[in-house]
Design an enzyme around this catalytic site. Structure first.
Site, PDB file in Angstrom:
ATOM      1  CD  GLU A 281      -2.847  -1.415   2.381  1.00 17.54           C
ATOM      2  OE1 GLU A 281      -4.090  -1.778   2.188  1.00 17.54           O
ATOM      3  OE2 GLU A 281      -2.364  -1.141   3.377  1.00 17.54           O
TER       4      GLU A 281
ATOM      5  N   GLY B 279     -12.526  -4.333   1.551  1.00 20.77           N
ATOM      6  CA  GLY B 279     -13.411  -5.050   1.066  1.00 20.77           C
ATOM      7  C   GLY B 279     -14.708  -4.430   1.013  1.00 20.77           C
TER       8      GLY B 279
ATOM      9  CG  MET C 208      -8.832  -5.940   8.631  1.00 19.46           C
ATOM     10  SD  MET C 208      -7.882  -7.343   8.519  1.00 19.46           S
ATOM     11  CE  MET C 208      -7.309  -7.802  10.011  1.00 19.46           C
ATOM     12  CD  GLU C 209      -5.396  -2.070   8.626  1.00 13.43           C
ATOM     13  OE1 GLU C 209      -6.215  -1.782   7.576  1.00 13.43           O
ATOM     14  OE2 GLU C 209      -4.961  -3.099   8.415  1.00 13.43           O
TER      15      GLU C 209
ATOM     16  CG  ASP D 149     -11.834  -8.312  -0.339  1.00 13.16           C
ATOM     17  OD1 ASP D 149     -10.855  -7.892  -0.168  1.00 13.16           O
ATOM     18  OD2 ASP D 149     -12.713  -8.435   0.331  1.00 13.16           O
TER      19      ASP D 149
HETATM   20  N1  ADE Z   1      -9.255  -5.564   3.510  1.00 12.43           N
HETATM   21  C1  ADE Z   1      -9.568  -5.691   2.278  1.00 12.43           C
HETATM   22  N2  ADE Z   1     -10.422  -6.733   2.083  1.00 12.43           N
HETATM   23  C2  ADE Z   1     -10.780  -6.838   3.407  1.00 12.43           C
HETATM   24  C3  ADE Z   1     -11.723  -7.842   4.067  1.00 12.43           C
HETATM   25  N3  ADE Z   1     -12.595  -8.768   3.133  1.00 12.43           N
HETATM   26  N4  ADE Z   1     -12.163  -7.925   5.335  1.00 12.43           N
HETATM   27  C4  ADE Z   1     -11.278  -6.864   5.956  1.00 12.43           C
HETATM   28  N5  ADE Z   1     -10.258  -5.884   5.511  1.00 12.43           N
HETATM   29  C5  ADE Z   1     -10.188  -6.191   4.321  1.00 12.43           C
END
Ligand code: ADE
Length: 231
Positions: A12, A78, A172-173, A196
């Site tokens: 990143e 995501g 996640m951050e 995703d």
């Molecule tokens: N970062 C990218 N895709 C993610 C997902 N599916 N869950 C958590 N963090 C992510």
């Protein structure tokens, strides 16, 4: 100005380091901070490692150790909202922690006493992001980002996060950066490109698109930097 740019993973921040070129490396708390001088400005770039705790340490270090006055987070997420496809860019209007649960004591999901469920990103940085998107003809969507210490790869969990937090994307951050910046009164924004759809195929999609989506987000942040550091 002293600007901090954070990613969670090396992928990143690599496009940023490649673009900025010459840098000084400083180690603090197990992370490498890349210091770039651009005229009168200093830019500090680091990847935190995955998760809210690591991101909180990195953003705190950026602010308290390197005196960064603005923070930009760049990376992948995501997609929860069906309108968000792989590669799309999302600007966080506000962020929350989907894994905070003290409902046993009568609090709403995501709420911590003396804090709040949603933390809003800085209006001026977000306005700049929208301005850059418009000027460059880039489609920049806006919405709610939910953060938690789990990679979401399950349709049921995905629906649970949507129902409880009305979130458009999950990562996640971001929310931990938001909490730290809000408490230390440092303006921040969070940009994410979709890797995703947080469903059963999220792991495969993430592996396939991490690099290209991370690059998309980083390239947008570079455009923001051009405007921010014009002076
Ligand atoms: N970062 C990218 N895709 C993610 C997902 N599916 N869950 C958590 N963090 C992510």
């Amino acid at each position: 100005m002293r600007l901090g740019i954070i990613g969670a993973m090396v992928e990143e921040i690599t496009p940023l380091l490649e673009k900025f070129g010459e840098h000084k490396k400083i180690q603090v708390g197990g992370n490498t901070y890349y210091e770039i001088t651009k005229g009168v400005h200093k830019i500090f770039i680091a990847y935190s490692k995955i998760g809210k705790v690591h991101a909180a340490l990195t953003v705190s270090t950026m602010i308290l150790h390197f005196q960064c006055e603005k923070i930009i987070f760049s990376g992948v997420a995501g997609g929860l909202n069906a309108d968000l496809k792989v590669g799309d860019l999302l600007l966080a209007e506000k962020l929350c922690q989907h894994d905070v649960d003290i409902t046993a004591f009568g609090h709403p999901l995501g709420f911590i006493p003396e804090s709040k469920v949603y933390i809003e990103a800085d209006k001026n940085l977000n306005a700049l992001a929208k301005q850059v998107a418009k000027a460059q003809g880039i489609d920049l969507q806006q919405g709610i980002i939910a953060s938690g210490d789990a990679f979401i790869a399950d349709s049921e969990k995905k629906q649970w996060i949507i129902s409880n937090f009305k979130a458009d994307a999950v990562e996640m951050e971001g929310a931990s950066v938001a909490v730290v910046c809000d408490l230390l009164q440092v303006p921040f924004c969070v940009l994410r490109s979709i890797s995703d759809s947080a469903d059963g195929s999220a792991d495969v999609s993430f592996d396939e698109f991490l690099e290209s989506s991370a690059k998309r987000s980083a390239e947008f942040v570079l455009k923001m930097c051009e405007s921010l550091l014009e002076a």
